[in-house]
Enzyme design. Structure first.
Site, short mmCIF file in Angstrom:
data_model
loop_
_atom_site.label_atom_id
_atom_site.label_comp_id
_atom_site.label_asym_id
_atom_site.label_seq_id
_atom_site.Cartn_x
_atom_site.Cartn_y
_atom_site.Cartn_z
CG ASN A 152 -0.34 -0.08 2.50
OD1 ASN A 152 0.68 -0.73 2.66
ND2 ASN A 152 -0.90 0.60 3.46
CD GLU A 250 4.26 -1.35 13.54
OE1 GLU A 250 3.06 -1.10 13.69
OE2 GLU A 250 5.12 -1.06 14.38
CB CYS A 284 -2.22 0.28 8.21
SG CYS A 284 -0.85 1.42 8.50
CD GLU A 463 7.89 0.09 12.33
OE1 GLU A 463 7.10 0.91 11.84
OE2 GLU A 463 8.26 -0.93 11.76
P1 NDP Z 1 -0.15 -9.21 3.43
O1 NDP Z 1 -0.11 -9.66 4.83
O2 NDP Z 1 -0.92 -9.99 2.44
O3 NDP Z 1 1.33 -9.13 2.83
C1 NDP Z 1 2.37 -8.38 3.44
C2 NDP Z 1 3.70 -8.93 2.97
O4 NDP Z 1 3.84 -10.27 3.48
C3 NDP Z 1 3.81 -9.04 1.45
O5 NDP Z 1 5.14 -8.78 1.07
C4 NDP Z 1 3.44 -10.49 1.22
O6 NDP Z 1 3.94 -10.98 0.02
C5 NDP Z 1 4.11 -11.15 2.42
N1 NDP Z 1 3.60 -12.47 2.77
C6 NDP Z 1 2.38 -13.02 2.46
N2 NDP Z 1 2.32 -14.28 2.96
C7 NDP Z 1 3.49 -14.53 3.60
C8 NDP Z 1 4.02 -15.64 4.32
N3 NDP Z 1 3.33 -16.77 4.49
N4 NDP Z 1 5.26 -15.55 4.83
C9 NDP Z 1 5.98 -14.41 4.69
N5 NDP Z 1 5.54 -13.32 4.00
C10 NDP Z 1 4.31 -13.37 3.48
O7 NDP Z 1 -0.60 -7.69 3.47
P2 NDP Z 1 -0.90 -6.75 2.23
O8 NDP Z 1 0.32 -6.69 1.35
O9 NDP Z 1 -2.21 -7.13 1.65
O10 NDP Z 1 -0.99 -5.33 2.96
C11 NDP Z 1 -2.13 -4.86 3.54
C12 NDP Z 1 -2.12 -5.09 5.05
O11 NDP Z 1 -1.00 -4.45 5.62
C13 NDP Z 1 -3.32 -4.49 5.71
O12 NDP Z 1 -3.81 -5.38 6.68
C14 NDP Z 1 -2.77 -3.25 6.37
O13 NDP Z 1 -3.50 -2.80 7.48
C15 NDP Z 1 -1.41 -3.71 6.76
N6 NDP Z 1 -0.53 -2.57 6.98
C16 NDP Z 1 -0.17 -2.26 8.26
C17 NDP Z 1 0.61 -1.15 8.51
C18 NDP Z 1 1.03 -0.80 9.91
O14 NDP Z 1 1.98 -0.02 10.04
N7 NDP Z 1 0.40 -1.30 10.95
C19 NDP Z 1 1.05 -0.26 7.42
C20 NDP Z 1 0.61 -0.70 6.13
C21 NDP Z 1 -0.15 -1.82 5.92
P3 NDP Z 1 3.08 -10.93 -1.35
O15 NDP Z 1 2.13 -9.82 -1.26
O16 NDP Z 1 4.13 -10.71 -2.37
O17 NDP Z 1 2.43 -12.25 -1.46
#
Ligand code: NDP
Length: 482
Positions: A152, A250, A284, A463
């Site tokens: 995002n 996070e 997020c 953080e």
């Molecule tokens: P995901 O949890 O789907 O993915 C996050 C990252 O984890 C991606 O690089 C993804 O790879 C990777 N990933 C997925 N499955 C695995 C696994 N089994 N093992 C290791 N890595 C894995 O989140 P999104 O990318 O859909 O992002 C949106 C989410 O992030 C929302 O819930 C949002 O709230 C949260 N978020 C939280 C923030 C915070 O600071 N609290 C800030 C920004 C977002 P790939 O996508 O390549 O499959």
């Protein structure tokens, strides 16, 4: 027909060709425009080996020298700001102006902030007079950091991990989301130009369940900094339950705006629209539940709807576009699914479902209007689950106790906004909201020195300059008798 860019992994300072790829889509057209390496455990192992080999040299590099290299990274990135803003917009869907004014400048700032804050760290010491001894601490980097970031805010969130990790002397294996890998790939050119030694930062591209999973399970990666969904975090913790890894998580949010009847309505409406819909609601920290005190409910709602209907949805390149497309077809379907749930539950969809007029080349893009819903019950999935899109539920409330209970009545606890002019009430309510950050009469205003992170299922860890130091180093106590 656009030309397709082929990415490669960046391991030990070199770009490595891949044997297999996955498609990366331009969300505004639905066309393939990048090809991403589909990496797995072999690529991750090579990246970890490179990071391990680079660790002794980098961790022993004087902090001023590490800082200078990072400042050079920031300077080069700043010179290429426009190019990076266009790439980020094309890859993720956000308007170019947003990438140009917020995301890429913030990525530059991340390197500058940690490059300079690391110069001012002091160790602790105490003299035990009765025992004639001195105790002091040293903070040492942990080793190879595994960094996993979401789609995002691609460059912003990735650099918020890379910068503190390398500033404190760690080396890195990172994996951005496979949906938004381009700016991370291009950043690797800058690492080489700035003179970052080979192996200090390694980028492995691919999908989470393969490349990401291989990073988190790798026995030589002792710390994992992950930003993403709560469900993914659960899988990561399960996968590593038998190892003693250090985690920063996070995660998701379901952030309330709590608006009392003495709020400055003009400011509150403008800010709540921004906090609900900027970046297509894909931050997020975006607001997704708006609680408005009953005596101003209709007034607020009328103003909110009028302004929301004016928001331009469309081509991310246009300066007047407020919202571009959502990240993917699957995500668009998921977000629209929540609107269907609302209608099936008898809620009222006040705006958002009108058809969009788009130019021919954008007809297959993943666009959706900002959507406002009322009449939703507290136990509805719309109130309980993270939608992560431009959908907001507006709900009336009567009393302070009631709104605190309802705002806290979800499993998440990332942030909240609070609108009131009453000083006693703002402190009282801010203390009772179960979240990591409360913004009062504002949104997204935070000094990087202050802790950031979630409570409940929104994460573990904080953080900031100090918290990142805690995470990316280990403190050792040395006790010396005179
Ligand atoms: P995901 O949890 O789907 O993915 C996050 C990252 O984890 C991606 O690089 C993804 O790879 C990777 N990933 C997925 N499955 C695995 C696994 N089994 N093992 C290791 N890595 C894995 O989140 P999104 O990318 O859909 O992002 C949106 C989410 O992030 C929302 O819930 C949002 O709230 C949260 N978020 C939280 C923030 C915070 O600071 N609290 C800030 C920004 C977002 P790939 O996508 O390549 O499959």
């Amino acid at each position: 027909m656009t030309s397709v860019l082929k990415l490669s992994n960046f391991i030990d300072g070199k770009f490595e060709q891949s044997a297999s790829f996955i498609d990366g889509f331009d969300p505004s057209t639905g066309e393939v425009w990048t090809r991403i390496p589909d990496s797995g455990s072999n690529e991750v192992s090579r990246a970890v080996d490179a990071a391990k080999a680079a660790f002794p040299g980098w961790s022993a590099t004087p902090v001023q020298q590490r800082s200078q290299i990072m400042l050079k990274i920031a300077d080069i990135l700043e010179l290429r700001l426009e190019e990076f803003a266009e790439m980020e917009s094309r890859d993720q869907g956000k308007p170019v102006w947003l990438a140009r004014t917020v995301e890429i400048p913030r990525a530059v700032y991340n390197f500058r902030f940690f490059a300079t804050s690391v110069l001012h760290e002091l160790n602790r010491s105490t003299v035990m007079d009765a025992a004639c001894a001195i105790n002091y601490t040293v903070k040492q980097p942990v080793g190879v950091a595994g960094l996993i970031s979401p789609w995002n805010l691609p460059l912003y969130l990735l650099t918020f991990k890379i910068a503190p990790a390398i500033a404190f002397g760690n080396t890195v294996v990172a994996k951005p989301s496979e949906m938004t890998s381009l700016t991370a790939f291009k950043l690797c050119e800058i690492f080489n130009q700035a003179g970052l030694p080979p192996g200090v930062v390694n980028l492995v591209f691919g999908v989470g369940p393969r490349a990401g999973d291989a990073i988190v399970r790798h026995p030589d990666v002792p710390l994992i900094s992950f930003t993403g969904g709560t469900l993914t975090a659960t899988k990561i913790r399960e996968a590593t339950s038998e190892m003693c890894k250090k985690f920063s998580l996070e995660l998701g949010g379901k952030n309330p705006a709590v608006i009392f009847s003495d709020a400055d309505l003009e400011k509150c409406v403008a800010t709540t629209i921004r906090s609900s819909f900027v970046n297509q609601g894909e931050i997020c920290l975006c607001t997704s539940r708006v609680y408005v005190q009953r005596d101003i409910f209709q007034d607020f709602l009328g103003k909110f709807l009028t302004e929301t209907r004016k928001l331009v949805v469309g081509d991310p390149k246009q300066q007047d576009t407020f919202m571009g497309p959502l990240i993917s077809k699957a995500h668009l379907e998921k977000v629209r699914g929540y609107v269907d749930i609302a209608r099936s539950e008898g809620a009222t969809v006040l705006c958002g479902i009108e058809p969009l007029e788009l130019p021919e080349e954008k007809k297959n893009g993943y666009f959706m209007r900002p959507t406002v819903i009322t009449g939703v019950d507290d136990d509805s999935r719309l109130i309980q689950e993270e939608i992560f899109g431009p959908v907001v539920c507006i709900v009336p409330f009567d009393t302070e106790e009631e709104v605190i209970r309802r705002a806290n009545g979800v499993k998440y606890g990332l942030c909240a906004t609070l609108w009131t002019q009453n000083a006693s009430r703002l402190h009282r309510v801010a203390h009772k909201l179960q979240v990591g950050t409360v913004w009062v009469n504002c949104w997204l205003v935070r000094d990087l020195n202050m802790p950031f992170g979630g409570t409940k299922e929104s994460g573990i860890g904080r953080e900031s300059a100090r918290d990142s130091l805690e995470f990316f180093t280990e403190e050792k106590t040395i006790c010396v008798k005179f």
